[in-house]
Design a protein around this motif. Structure first.
Motif, PDB file in Angstrom:
ATOM      1  N   TYR A 114     -16.544  14.090 -11.799  1.00 40.02           N
ATOM      2  CA  TYR A 114     -16.037  14.715 -13.025  1.00 40.02           C
ATOM      3  C   TYR A 114     -14.557  15.104 -12.908  1.00 40.02           C
ATOM      4  CZ  TYR A 114     -16.662  19.202 -10.611  1.00 40.02           C
ATOM      5  OH  TYR A 114     -16.587  20.247  -9.719  1.00 40.02           O
ATOM      6  N   GLN A 115     -14.024  15.067 -11.692  1.00 35.27           N
ATOM      7  CA  GLN A 115     -12.585  15.232 -11.509  1.00 35.27           C
ATOM      8  C   GLN A 115     -12.220  14.747 -10.108  1.00 35.27           C
ATOM      9  OE1 GLN A 115     -11.603  19.364 -12.124  1.00 35.27           O
ATOM     10  NE2 GLN A 115     -12.012  19.930 -10.025  1.00 35.27           N
ATOM     11  N   PHE A 116     -10.900  14.574  -9.866  1.00 37.54           N
ATOM     12  CA  PHE A 116     -10.439  14.002  -8.605  1.00 37.54           C
ATOM     13  C   PHE A 116      -9.270  14.820  -8.056  1.00 37.54           C
ATOM     14  CE2 PHE A 116     -12.145  10.718 -11.338  1.00 37.54           C
ATOM     15  CZ  PHE A 116     -13.069  10.080 -10.513  1.00 37.54           C
ATOM     16  N   LEU A 117      -9.312  15.106  -6.767  1.00 36.72           N
ATOM     17  CA  LEU A 117      -8.214  15.769  -6.059  1.00 36.72           C
ATOM     18  C   LEU A 117      -7.400  14.689  -5.370  1.00 36.72           C
ATOM     19  CD1 LEU A 117      -6.768  18.268  -4.866  1.00 36.72           C
ATOM     20  CD2 LEU A 117      -8.453  18.220  -3.009  1.00 36.72           C
ATOM     21  N   ILE A 118      -6.100  14.635  -5.681  1.00 33.16           N
ATOM     22  CA  ILE A 118      -5.209  13.614  -5.112  1.00 33.16           C
ATOM     23  C   ILE A 118      -4.218  14.302  -4.181  1.00 33.16           C
ATOM     24  CG2 ILE A 118      -3.593  11.763  -5.622  1.00 33.16           C
ATOM     25  CD1 ILE A 118      -4.789  11.634  -8.447  1.00 33.16           C
ATOM     26  N   ILE A 119      -4.206  13.881  -2.923  1.00 35.74           N
ATOM     27  CA  ILE A 119      -3.287  14.440  -1.919  1.00 35.74           C
ATOM     28  C   ILE A 119      -2.356  13.315  -1.481  1.00 35.74           C
ATOM     29  CG2 ILE A 119      -3.102  15.578   0.313  1.00 35.74           C
ATOM     30  CD1 ILE A 119      -6.013  16.518  -0.102  1.00 35.74           C
ATOM     31  N   LYS A 120      -1.044  13.541  -1.633  1.00 33.89           N
ATOM     32  CA  LYS A 120      -0.057  12.507  -1.312  1.00 33.89           C
ATOM     33  C   LYS A 120       0.971  13.037  -0.318  1.00 33.89           C
ATOM     34  CE  LYS A 120      -0.216  10.636  -6.054  1.00 33.89           C
ATOM     35  NZ  LYS A 120       0.614  10.360  -7.252  1.00 33.89           N
ATOM     36  N   ASN A 121       1.524  12.108   0.475  1.00 31.76           N
ATOM     37  CA  ASN A 121       2.644  12.432   1.361  1.00 31.76           C
ATOM     38  C   ASN A 121       3.724  11.364   1.198  1.00 31.76           C
ATOM     39  OD1 ASN A 121       1.862  14.863   3.060  1.00 31.76           O
ATOM     40  ND2 ASN A 121       0.048  13.577   3.277  1.00 31.76           N
ATOM     41  N   ASP A 122       4.960  11.808   1.081  1.00 30.77           N
ATOM     42  CA  ASP A 122       6.091  10.921   0.834  1.00 30.77           C
ATOM     43  C   ASP A 122       6.357  10.042   2.067  1.00 30.77           C
ATOM     44  OD1 ASP A 122       8.333   9.665   0.000  1.00 30.77           O
ATOM     45  OD2 ASP A 122       9.602  11.450  -0.100  1.00 30.77           O
ATOM     46  N   ILE A 123       6.268   8.710   1.901  1.00 32.31           N
ATOM     47  CA  ILE A 123       6.550   7.787   3.014  1.00 32.31           C
ATOM     48  C   ILE A 123       7.657   6.802   2.617  1.00 32.31           C
ATOM     49  CG2 ILE A 123       4.250   7.954   4.033  1.00 32.31           C
ATOM     50  CD1 ILE A 123       3.596   5.255   2.639  1.00 32.31           C
ATOM     51  N   THR A 124       8.491   7.200   1.654  1.00 30.54           N
ATOM     52  CA  THR A 124       9.554   6.319   1.164  1.00 30.54           C
ATOM     53  C   THR A 124      10.485   5.898   2.288  1.00 30.54           C
ATOM     54  OG1 THR A 124       9.449   7.447  -0.973  1.00 30.54           O
ATOM     55  CG2 THR A 124      11.368   6.068  -0.556  1.00 30.54           C
ATOM     56  N   ASP A 125      10.888   6.879   3.134  1.00 33.14           N
ATOM     57  CA  ASP A 125      11.798   6.553   4.251  1.00 33.14           C
ATOM     58  C   ASP A 125      11.160   5.552   5.208  1.00 33.14           C
ATOM     59  OD1 ASP A 125      13.647   8.233   3.178  1.00 33.14           O
ATOM     60  OD2 ASP A 125      13.158   9.942   4.480  1.00 33.14           O
ATOM     61  N   LYS A 126       9.872   5.720   5.456  1.00 35.85           N
ATOM     62  CA  LYS A 126       9.158   4.811   6.358  1.00 35.85           C
ATOM     63  C   LYS A 126       9.136   3.397   5.786  1.00 35.85           C
ATOM     64  CE  LYS A 126       4.442   3.818   7.860  1.00 35.85           C
ATOM     65  NZ  LYS A 126       3.025   4.251   7.810  1.00 35.85           N
ATOM     66  N   LYS A 127       8.855   3.278   4.473  1.00 37.87           N
ATOM     67  CA  LYS A 127       8.809   1.965   3.831  1.00 37.87           C
ATOM     68  C   LYS A 127      10.193   1.299   3.820  1.00 37.87           C
ATOM     69  CE  LYS A 127       5.623   0.463   1.972  1.00 37.87           C
ATOM     70  NZ  LYS A 127       4.510  -0.403   2.463  1.00 37.87           N
ATOM     71  N   GLU A 128      11.252   2.113   3.597  1.00 34.92           N
ATOM     72  CA  GLU A 128      12.609   1.575   3.614  1.00 34.92           C
ATOM     73  C   GLU A 128      12.960   1.063   5.003  1.00 34.92           C
ATOM     74  OE1 GLU A 128      14.675   1.013   1.211  1.00 34.92           O
ATOM     75  OE2 GLU A 128      13.405   1.847  -0.374  1.00 34.92           O
ATOM     76  N   ALA A 129      12.556   1.824   6.037  1.00 37.38           N
ATOM     77  CA  ALA A 129      12.828   1.407   7.419  1.00 37.38           C
ATOM     78  C   ALA A 129      12.108   0.113   7.739  1.00 37.38           C
ATOM     79  CB  ALA A 129      12.404   2.519   8.379  1.00 37.38           C
ATOM     80  N   GLN A 130      10.864  -0.015   7.293  1.00 37.50           N
ATOM     81  CA  GLN A 130      10.104  -1.251   7.525  1.00 37.50           C
ATOM     82  C   GLN A 130      10.781  -2.441   6.841  1.00 37.50           C
ATOM     83  OE1 GLN A 130       6.223  -0.311   6.051  1.00 37.50           O
ATOM     84  NE2 GLN A 130       5.530   0.622   7.977  1.00 37.50           N
ATOM     85  N   LYS A 131      11.303  -2.187   5.650  1.00 33.30           N
ATOM     86  CA  LYS A 131      11.981  -3.256   4.910  1.00 33.30           C
ATOM     87  C   LYS A 131      13.239  -3.714   5.648  1.00 33.30           C
ATOM     88  CE  LYS A 131      14.018  -4.251   0.386  1.00 33.30           C
ATOM     89  NZ  LYS A 131      14.347  -3.699  -0.944  1.00 33.30           N
ATOM     90  N   GLU A 132      14.010  -2.738   6.184  1.00 33.41           N
ATOM     91  CA  GLU A 132      15.234  -3.078   6.913  1.00 33.41           C
ATOM     92  C   GLU A 132      14.912  -3.860   8.179  1.00 33.41           C
ATOM     93  OE1 GLU A 132      17.512   0.412   7.638  1.00 33.41           O
ATOM     94  OE2 GLU A 132      17.805   0.851   5.502  1.00 33.41           O
ATOM     95  N   ILE A 133      13.855  -3.445   8.885  1.00 35.03           N
ATOM     96  CA  ILE A 133      13.457  -4.157  10.104  1.00 35.03           C
ATOM     97  C   ILE A 133      13.071  -5.595   9.779  1.00 35.03           C
ATOM     98  CG2 ILE A 133      11.673  -4.251  11.896  1.00 35.03           C
ATOM     99  CD1 ILE A 133      11.700  -1.184  11.873  1.00 35.03           C
ATOM    100  N   GLN A 134      12.337  -5.775   8.681  1.00 34.10           N
ATOM    101  CA  GLN A 134      11.916  -7.104   8.254  1.00 34.10           C
ATOM    102  C   GLN A 134      13.127  -7.984   7.933  1.00 34.10           C
ATOM    103  OE1 GLN A 134       8.903  -8.282   8.322  1.00 34.10           O
ATOM    104  NE2 GLN A 134       9.401 -10.293   7.436  1.00 34.10           N
ATOM    105  N   GLU A 135      14.112  -7.385   7.262  1.00 33.75           N
ATOM    106  CA  GLU A 135      15.310  -8.160   6.911  1.00 33.75           C
ATOM    107  C   GLU A 135      16.101  -8.529   8.154  1.00 33.75           C
ATOM    108  OE1 GLU A 135      17.429  -5.862   4.064  1.00 33.75           O
ATOM    109  OE2 GLU A 135      16.137  -6.479   2.380  1.00 33.75           O
ATOM    110  N   LEU A 136      16.204  -7.610   9.115  1.00 33.18           N
ATOM    111  CA  LEU A 136      16.916  -7.907  10.364  1.00 33.18           C
ATOM    112  C   LEU A 136      16.226  -9.017  11.145  1.00 33.18           C
ATOM    113  CD1 LEU A 136      17.839  -4.317  11.590  1.00 33.18           C
ATOM    114  CD2 LEU A 136      19.431  -6.080  10.805  1.00 33.18           C
ATOM    115  N   ALA A 137      14.915  -9.087  11.018  1.00 32.21           N
ATOM    116  CA  ALA A 137      14.159 -10.096  11.770  1.00 32.21           C
ATOM    117  C   ALA A 137      14.220 -11.469  11.125  1.00 32.21           C
ATOM    118  CB  ALA A 137      12.705  -9.646  11.909  1.00 32.21           C
ATOM    119  N   THR A 138      14.542 -11.547   9.829  1.00 29.05           N
ATOM    120  CA  THR A 138      14.455 -12.841   9.121  1.00 29.05           C
ATOM    121  C   THR A 138      15.778 -13.320   8.526  1.00 29.05           C
ATOM    122  OG1 THR A 138      13.812 -11.692   7.097  1.00 29.05           O
ATOM    123  CG2 THR A 138      12.048 -12.438   8.548  1.00 29.05           C
ATOM    124  N   LYS A 139      16.814 -12.469   8.468  1.00 29.43           N
ATOM    125  CA  LYS A 139      18.068 -12.863   7.822  1.00 29.43           C
ATOM    126  C   LYS A 139      19.248 -12.657   8.762  1.00 29.43           C
ATOM    127  CE  LYS A 139      16.682 -11.931   3.043  1.00 29.43           C
ATOM    128  NZ  LYS A 139      17.016 -11.164   1.810  1.00 29.43           N
TER     129      LYS A 139
END
Length: 468
Positions: A425-450
């Motif tokens: 009948y209702q939902f509790l949503i708990i979130k944690n900001d991982i934007t920096d982590k995702k950006e770091a993963q993206k940079e690592i991926q670009e360094l590995a392929t470009k």
């Protein structure tokens, strides 16, 4: 037989009839008064129970945001108010209460505390009060309200005792030397019959009372009602009558209880409500609120003790405080949302507003899709809702969009609340900001392929693409 004798006999029998009628009216009136006071005591005791239930449901709503608890609380509040005004009018207008002004004053205090408690509850419901502060204020107002309700019960019991003393005085005045032996026998017989009936009713009332009632003499039990027996872990009076009271008192409270006995028995004064710890027959510690008053029982000066077991209330208070601490920790560490079964936002915390750049007024009552980005597919959200509708917890990473159009990533856990028929009948949503982590993963991926100078695919990435 001459006329004078007939007149004397007529006057004599008229006198007998008149005195007998007066005594009968006194007895009947006293019994009616005792019955009315007993009914009033039961009504006030019920109001006390409603107060505890209202406070418990209010705290349940504050902690768990349970709207069923809110609806139940509002129903109990309406019931309390309706019954209170009726019993207040009944007491004030009662022809039996000689101290109606004192009782009216006490009832005014109860009404004042009740309105104050209602205001505190309304403040929280309207979002004007912080939860932990609201709970502390409500418990304080509830305890104060219960104290005044207990005082009203005490005043009514004093009225009942006055009634019995008044009955004795009226009988003494009525039974003069002019009443012949047969009239005395008749009156005494009539009184004993009525008192026997009244005693049975009084015992039933005592045993059915929602309060523990005990009569204590020489620090030993002389009488316990059913509530008192159950609280101390006994099935019948024979198991405990004659035993020392101190053997059931926690050692830390022996001095306090002995001082209470001294005040009641030596100084003939009532003792205000106090909190004590007792030990029942099973060796378990229980917490009680106790009121003691002097009481004349079967020719003896005794201690009438009235108490209520508040063990569960104390435990619940501790339990709710732990939930408050957990909630506060969660509020400070994570982004928190609550949505209903249709996805409508019911609550967000400060961290949500900070990362999404939305004010509360922007999102409350709106769909959760307000922060939805176009990164995830419809299949992704369908699978998410399928999991939740099965009553299971969903976890994963979600990209959201802030009010200014920027994107952010959150590690998300969605917890369903299930009703009594097994549906969310209702939902509790708990979130944690991982934007920096995702950006770091993206940079690592670009360094590995470009290539970092040309931004073209490097040899390794080219070979992988060629093989695929």
């Amino acid at each position: 037989m001459n006329k004078s004798l007939y007149v004397k006999l007529a006057v004599f029998f008229l006198l007998i009839s008149t005195i007998g009628s007066i005594v009968y009216l006194i007895v009947t009136n006293s019994m009616e008064k005792s019955k009315n006071i007993s009914v009033m005591i039961n009504k006030i005791a019920y109001e006390r129970m409603l107060t505890e239930k209202i406070t418990k449901k209010a705290i349940q709503y504050i902690i768990l945001n349970d709207f069923r608890a809110k609806n139940r609380m509002e129903a109990l509040m309406r019931e309390f108010e309706d019954r209170f005004h009726r019993v207040k009018d009944e007491m004030i207008n009662s022809k039996f209460l000689t101290s109606s002004e004192e009782i009216k004053t006490n009832m005014d205090f109860i009404e004042r505390e009740w309105h104050s408690l209602k205001m505190d509850i309304d403040k929280f419901i309207s979002g004007k009060e912080e939860p932990s502060l609201a709970i502390r204020q409500m418990e304080k107002k509830s305890d104060s309200l219960i104290i005044y309700l207990n005082k009203t019960i005490f005043l009514l019991e004093q009225e009942d005792q006055k009634s019995l003393r008044g009955l004795t005085l009226e009988n003494i005045l009525s039974l003069s030397f002019n009443i012949i032996l047969i009239l005395i026998i008749f009156v005494i017989w009539r009184l004993l019959v009525n008192l026997s009936i009244n005693e049975k009713k009084y015992r039933i009332l005592l045993h059915k009372s929602p309060l523990g009632i005990m009569i204590i003499k020489d620090r030993k039990f002389k009488f316990l009602n059913q509530y008192a027996l159950q609280s101390l872990g006994f099935k019948n009076e024979k198991e405990i009558i004659g035993k020392s009271v101190l053997s059931f008192i926690h050692p830390n409270y022996h001095d306090l209880v002995l001082a209470r006995f001294h005040t009641v028995l030596e100084q003939k004064l009532p003792v205000d409500i106090a909190e004590e710890e007792w030990i029942n027959a099973n060796g378990e510690t229980i917490t009680v609120e106790v009121l003691s008053i002097p009481f004349h029982f079967m020719g003896d000066h005794t201690n009438l003790t009235i108490f209520v077991d508040i063990t569960e209330k104390k435990r619940s208070s501790h339990y709710f405080q732990e939930l408050i601490n957990i909630k506060e920790a969660l509020e400070k560490s994570s982004i928190v949302e609550i949505i209903d079964e249709k996805g409508i936002i019911k609550y967000v915390n400060d961290k949500f507003c900070k990362i999404s750049k939305y004010e509360r007024s922007d999102v409350i009552g709106k769909s959760y899709q307000l922060t939805k980005s176009d990164f995830h597919t419809e299949q992704f959200y369908n699978e998410l809702w399928d999991t939740l509708n099965q009553g299971k917890v969903w976890e994963g990473e979600i990209q959201n969009r802030a009010k200014d159009g920027t994107y952010y990533w959150v590690q998300t856990m969605v917890i369903p609340f299930i009703n009594n028929i097994g549906q969310p009948y209702q939902f509790l949503i708990i979130k944690n900001d991982i934007t920096d982590k995702k950006e770091a993963q993206k940079e690592i991926q670009e360094l590995a392929t470009k290539d970092h100078l040309t931004q073209l695919l490097n040899r390794r990435a080219f070979e992988e693409n060629y093989r695929n």
